[in-house]
Motif scaffolding. Structure first.
Motif, mmCIF file in Angstrom:
data_model
loop_
_atom_site.group_PDB
_atom_site.id
_atom_site.type_symbol
_atom_site.label_atom_id
_atom_site.label_comp_id
_atom_site.label_asym_id
_atom_site.label_seq_id
_atom_site.Cartn_x
_atom_site.Cartn_y
_atom_site.Cartn_z
ATOM 1 N N THR A 1 -18.423 -66.671 10.588
ATOM 2 C CA THR A 1 -19.384 -67.917 11.007
ATOM 3 C C THR A 1 -20.016 -68.287 10.098
ATOM 4 N N ARG A 2 -20.965 -69.520 9.913
ATOM 5 C CA ARG A 2 -21.391 -69.985 9.259
ATOM 6 C C ARG A 2 -22.896 -69.534 8.224
ATOM 7 N N HIS B 1 -31.950 -65.829 18.585
ATOM 8 C CA HIS B 1 -31.413 -67.253 17.874
ATOM 9 C C HIS B 1 -32.763 -67.372 17.587
ATOM 10 N N ASP C 1 -24.531 -66.433 11.578
ATOM 11 C CA ASP C 1 -25.249 -65.075 11.924
ATOM 12 C C ASP C 1 -24.686 -64.472 11.426
ATOM 13 N N TYR D 1 -26.078 -75.526 4.416
ATOM 14 C CA TYR D 1 -26.005 -74.670 5.922
ATOM 15 C C TYR D 1 -26.811 -74.877 6.255
ATOM 16 N N GLN E 1 -28.040 -78.313 8.088
ATOM 17 C CA GLN E 1 -27.290 -78.652 8.909
ATOM 18 C C GLN E 1 -27.915 -77.895 10.225
ATOM 19 N N ASP E 2 -28.195 -76.786 10.316
ATOM 20 C CA ASP E 2 -27.972 -76.336 11.363
ATOM 21 C C ASP E 2 -29.496 -75.418 12.524
ATOM 22 N N ASN E 3 -29.831 -76.483 11.181
ATOM 23 C CA ASN E 3 -31.284 -75.281 12.103
ATOM 24 C C ASN E 3 -30.793 -74.259 12.481
ATOM 25 N N PHE E 4 -30.170 -73.521 12.635
ATOM 26 C CA PHE E 4 -30.052 -72.486 14.125
ATOM 27 C C PHE E 4 -28.930 -71.223 13.577
ATOM 28 N N PHE E 5 -29.591 -70.335 13.401
ATOM 29 C CA PHE E 5 -28.539 -68.833 13.625
ATOM 30 C C PHE E 5 -28.460 -67.871 14.457
ATOM 31 N N HIS F 1 -34.591 -70.125 15.315
ATOM 32 C CA HIS F 1 -34.624 -72.189 15.079
ATOM 33 C C HIS F 1 -35.310 -72.108 14.794
#
Length: 379
Positions: free
Chosen positions: A164-165, A63, A167, A43, A46-50, A65
């Motif tokens: 959420t995946r 945020h 957060d 996760y 794939q997202d490289n962000f939360f 990233h």
């Protein structure tokens, strides 16, 4: 231009990802997460962000990233450790030996390359996690002396946000007490606050905050309360807490040599935090891994022994221990592992079978199992 400093976080869970990461990100560290959970690693890749959301809506979200993520013990994780300026270890104390095994090859290679010892900070509840990790690292001859291990005290509540995946929901807590002296001086991280006696702070935290948390957790669970703040505000739960905390505070003042007013404020702040309905937390989350919490050096048995040594009354704390054992029986097969309440107390908790505490816990366990109310036990 100066090189961006690099911080590796082992353990991409609520503390590592949801608390420590925001301080490092705001202080312009490049973040690398290392975790053994393949789903979490995928996760994050794939997202490289939360986003870290404060429970207080007036506080803006953070945020996160631009980070890297690697599976524990992989070649990429090894390389990240070779390049790291700082390493944060945000895993349970019971997993520190495995962390030492995973990082020892990189520590040994860093030393062979003539690099300074890696600055490592443990970020998990425990009385002496830094010493445990140090001892585990020193078990590998090539890694001895290749790390300076400090400790962080975690007071912030964090939770993975549902639906959420990645957060995280977080309490608005912006201070990170840590041992700077062992690292050679303060770190350039905003919010990191050097503490002169981390050993005392960690014990005080476990035996005050985590003890009161155990009261809220296991008594709330017994009453069928899932919301953490609702349990902390329950009349019977608070009655027991108000019964036992004065005994606890007196014992801690003697054992840890802290003044009475300071300790009362410390315990009052703990209950105030746990009673705050704005902080999202759950009884079931805090109840997990009950066997670890029933060890002689942890949040229930150690305070009970301190109260005994201070000639105090242990009946209220015995109710909490009994409720914890009952929860463990019902949810984690505790009595399949230890066969009986007596075995839990003598083998796991190291309680003398001839002691008054042993008799109290057995008596209250029987009462609770039969459905007796907490209030009636306090009369």
């Amino acid at each position: 231009m100066s090189k961006q400093p690099s911080a590796v976080i082992i353990g991409a869970g609520q503390t590592g990802r949801g608390f420590i990461a925001r301080f490092l990100f705001k202080s312009n560290y490049h973040l690398t997460f290392i975790d053994k959970n393949e789903k979490t690693v995928n996760y994050l890749k794939q997202d490289n962000f939360f986003t870290i959301h404060c429970f207080t809506e007036t506080v803006p979200p953070v945020h996160i990233h631009g980070f890297d993520t690697h599976l524990a013990a992989s070649a990429a994780a090894h390389q990240a450790l070779l390049d790291a300026d700082l390493l944060f270890v945000a895993v349970g104390q019971q997993n520190l030996a495995q962390v030492a095994a995973d990082i020892a090859p990189a520590l040994a290679q860093r030393r062979s390359q003539g690099k300074d010892p890696l600055k490592v900070l443990t970020c998990e509840n425990g009385v002496a996690p830094g010493q445990i990790l140090t001892d585990a690292i020193n078990g590998y001859a090539d890694a001895q002396g290749a790390a300076l291990v400090s400790e962080v005290a975690i007071f912030c509540t964090t939770n993975v946000l549902k639906k959420t995946r990645l957060d995280i929901g977080s309490e608005n807590y912006n201070r990170v007490p840590y041992n700077a002296a062992i690292l050679g001086g303060p770190l350039p991280i905003e919010g990191f606050d050097p503490d002169a006696d981390m050993s005392k702070l960690l014990k005080r935290k476990i035996y005050t905050y985590n003890f009161i948390s155990a009261c809220v957790t296991y008594l709330g669970a017994y009453k069928g309360i899932e919301d953490y703040a609702a349990s902390a505000n329950d009349d019977e739960v608070r009655k027991l807490i108000f019964s036992v905390v004065p005994e606890l505070n007196k014992a801690l003042c003697r054992v840890l040599e802290v003044d009475a007013e300071s300790q009362k404020t410390f315990s009052d702040n703990a209950l105030k935090k746990f009673s705050d309905h704005n902080i999202e937390d759950y009884v079931s989350k805090n109840a997990r891994d009950v066997a670890r919490k029933l060890r002689p050096d942890d949040r229930m048995i150690a305070p009970a022994n301190m109260i005994i040594e201070n000639h105090g009354d242990t009946h209220a704390i015995a109710i909490v221990i009994a409720a914890a054992i009952l929860w463990g029986e019902r949810n984690e097969k505790l009595l399949e592992s230890f066969a009986s309440v007596a075995a839990v107390l003598t083998t796991l908790s190291k309680v003398n079978k001839d002691s008054e505490l042993f008799k109290q816990v057995e008596r209250y366990y029987t009462a609770l199992k039969s459905g007796t109310t907490i209030g009636s036990l306090l009369k």
